[in-house]
Design a protein around this motif. Structure first.
Motif, mmCIF file in Angstrom:
data_model
loop_
_atom_site.group_PDB
_atom_site.id
_atom_site.type_symbol
_atom_site.label_atom_id
_atom_site.label_comp_id
_atom_site.label_asym_id
_atom_site.label_seq_id
_atom_site.Cartn_x
_atom_site.Cartn_y
_atom_site.Cartn_z
ATOM 1 N N HIS A 162 -3.614 -2.942 7.489
ATOM 2 C CA HIS A 162 -3.729 -3.696 8.727
ATOM 3 C C HIS A 162 -3.376 -2.638 9.584
ATOM 4 O O HIS A 162 -2.129 -2.232 9.555
ATOM 5 C CB HIS A 162 -2.945 -4.753 8.884
ATOM 6 C CG HIS A 162 -3.561 -5.888 8.089
ATOM 7 N ND1 HIS A 162 -2.960 -7.237 8.323
ATOM 8 C CD2 HIS A 162 -4.637 -5.912 7.090
ATOM 9 C CE1 HIS A 162 -3.823 -8.072 7.382
ATOM 10 N NE2 HIS A 162 -4.391 -7.427 6.831
ATOM 11 N N VAL A 193 -8.764 -4.234 9.748
ATOM 12 C CA VAL A 193 -8.446 -4.496 8.280
ATOM 13 C C VAL A 193 -9.292 -3.435 7.579
ATOM 14 O O VAL A 193 -10.365 -3.549 7.766
ATOM 15 C CB VAL A 193 -8.714 -5.836 7.938
ATOM 16 C CG1 VAL A 193 -8.461 -5.933 6.399
ATOM 17 C CG2 VAL A 193 -7.865 -6.708 8.676
ATOM 18 N N TRP A 194 -8.641 -2.524 6.824
ATOM 19 C CA TRP A 194 -9.336 -1.537 6.108
ATOM 20 C C TRP A 194 -9.184 -1.753 4.712
ATOM 21 O O TRP A 194 -8.096 -2.400 4.167
ATOM 22 C CB TRP A 194 -8.590 -0.177 6.356
ATOM 23 C CG TRP A 194 -8.890 0.222 7.845
ATOM 24 C CD1 TRP A 194 -7.994 0.239 8.678
ATOM 25 C CD2 TRP A 194 -10.018 1.167 8.359
ATOM 26 N NE1 TRP A 194 -8.410 0.800 9.848
ATOM 27 C CE2 TRP A 194 -9.468 1.336 9.782
ATOM 28 C CE3 TRP A 194 -11.126 1.273 8.188
ATOM 29 C CZ2 TRP A 194 -10.414 1.943 10.352
ATOM 30 C CZ3 TRP A 194 -11.865 2.011 8.835
ATOM 31 C CH2 TRP A 194 -11.538 2.340 10.091
ATOM 32 N N GLN A 195 -10.069 -1.362 3.839
ATOM 33 C CA GLN A 195 -10.151 -1.358 2.340
ATOM 34 C C GLN A 195 -10.450 -0.374 1.753
ATOM 35 O O GLN A 195 -11.724 0.697 2.288
ATOM 36 C CB GLN A 195 -11.280 -2.443 1.969
ATOM 37 C CG GLN A 195 -11.068 -3.846 2.296
ATOM 38 C CD GLN A 195 -9.831 -4.470 1.279
ATOM 39 O OE1 GLN A 195 -9.517 -3.799 0.319
ATOM 40 N NE2 GLN A 195 -9.366 -5.621 1.952
ATOM 41 N N THR A 248 -5.745 -2.737 0.960
ATOM 42 C CA THR A 248 -5.832 -3.279 2.240
ATOM 43 C C THR A 248 -4.836 -3.001 2.951
ATOM 44 O O THR A 248 -3.832 -2.824 2.740
ATOM 45 C CB THR A 248 -5.701 -4.680 1.915
ATOM 46 O OG1 THR A 248 -6.671 -5.254 0.830
ATOM 47 C CG2 THR A 248 -6.171 -5.540 3.443
ATOM 48 N N ASN A 296 0.866 -1.163 -0.018
ATOM 49 C CA ASN A 296 0.021 -0.096 -0.121
ATOM 50 C C ASN A 296 0.853 1.040 0.052
ATOM 51 O O ASN A 296 0.548 2.174 -0.759
ATOM 52 C CB ASN A 296 -1.179 -0.011 1.226
ATOM 53 C CG ASN A 296 -1.959 1.096 1.320
ATOM 54 O OD1 ASN A 296 -1.426 2.228 1.803
ATOM 55 N ND2 ASN A 296 -2.995 0.970 0.691
#
Length: 275
Positions: free
Chosen positions: A208, A188-190, A206, A11
């Motif tokens: 964390h 956990v993000w999207q 994604t 990311n």
């Protein structure tokens, strides 16, 4: 990719060139003005004090705007980050700014393996850094291992209360919805965007992240052999962390409705105990 570091590194590697190109970071200003400092370091400066002649390391330095700013205040700086793409931008910025800064690739927990232990007068870490780490006590032990006896930790970070807020409720209320205390499992993000203006749609969406309470952070610092010398909570943050915030002079943002009800960030300082 199952390791949180691999997920998060992908990311940040993708973000780095778009952050470097963004008006928010304004890398060109470092070339235009030899006295230009990042907004973050400008905010930190009153509490940071005189750092001329100090040997410092900036953990999780990203693209180096704060690292270069600290060097411009007279410190001999090293920046450390786990993202090679971020470090490429940081090295380009240092050259652009005419700043003699060393940049080292490593995750934070590996810092004692790639940096000289017990050699730094200052360990600096900034906004949006420790939320990417699963174990705050391990982080504090790393910091202590890098500092010389009497050396100082300086951290300004998003407040744990801010990180625990949910901001997308239909009624518009801010609610404590995400973990405040540290847990083994990450949130956990999207998200196909980032915190700077860009039209790019990101492929590595994604991340964390972990939160921990202010008490857990202070305790970790104390247990690692440091003495707390300062803890200040602030009612502003250097990015639009919540919808509808008001931008203040100097690049800080603040909740528009009754901002003093919410701690936005904090600055913690500690000194490694002499042994």
């Amino acid at each position: 990719m199952t390791d949180y570091r691999d997920v998060n590194r992908a990311n940040w590697d993708e973000r780095a060139p778009f952050h470097a190109a963004s008006p928010g970071y304004d890398l060109a200003a470092f070339a235009r003005d030899p006295e230009h400092l990042s907004d973050v370091v400008t905010f930190d400066r009153p509490l940071l004090g005189d750092i001329r002649g100090l040997r410092g390391v900036h953990l999780q330095c990203h693209i180096g705007t704060d690292t270069v700013s600290l060097a411009r205040l007279g410190a001999s700086m090293t920046g450390l980050d786990f993202s090679p793409a971020s470090l490429a931008e940081a090295r380009r910025l240092a050259e652009l700014a005419g700043a003699a800064v060393d940049f080292v690739e490593s995750d934070v927990y590996g810092a004692p393996d790639v940096l000289e232990n017990g050699a730094f007068d200052l360990v600096y870490t900034g906004i949006g850094a420790i939320c990417w780490l699963p174990d705050i006590r391990r982080w504090a032990r790393v910091v202590a291992s890098l500092l010389r006896p009497g050396g100082r930790l300086f951290i300004r970070e998003g407040h744990p209360v801010l990180w625990s807020l949910r901001d997308d409720r239909e009624d518009g209320l801010l609610a404590l919805d995400y973990p405040y205390f540290e847990h083994a499992e990450p949130v956990v993000w999207q998200d196909d965007g980032t915190y700077v203006e860009t039209d790019h749609t990101f492929a590595h969406t994604t991340t964390h992240e972990w939160n921990r309470g202010l008490g857990e952070i202070v305790t970790a610092v104390l247990e690692a052999g440091m003495t707390l010398t300062g803890l200040v909570e602030h009612d502003s943050v250097p990015w639009e962390a919540l919808p509808g915030m008001t931008k203040l002079p100097g690049g800080e943002w603040q909740v528009t409705d009754r901002p003093r009800r919410l701690p936005h960030t904090y600055t913690l300082q500690a000194v490694r105990t002499a042994v």
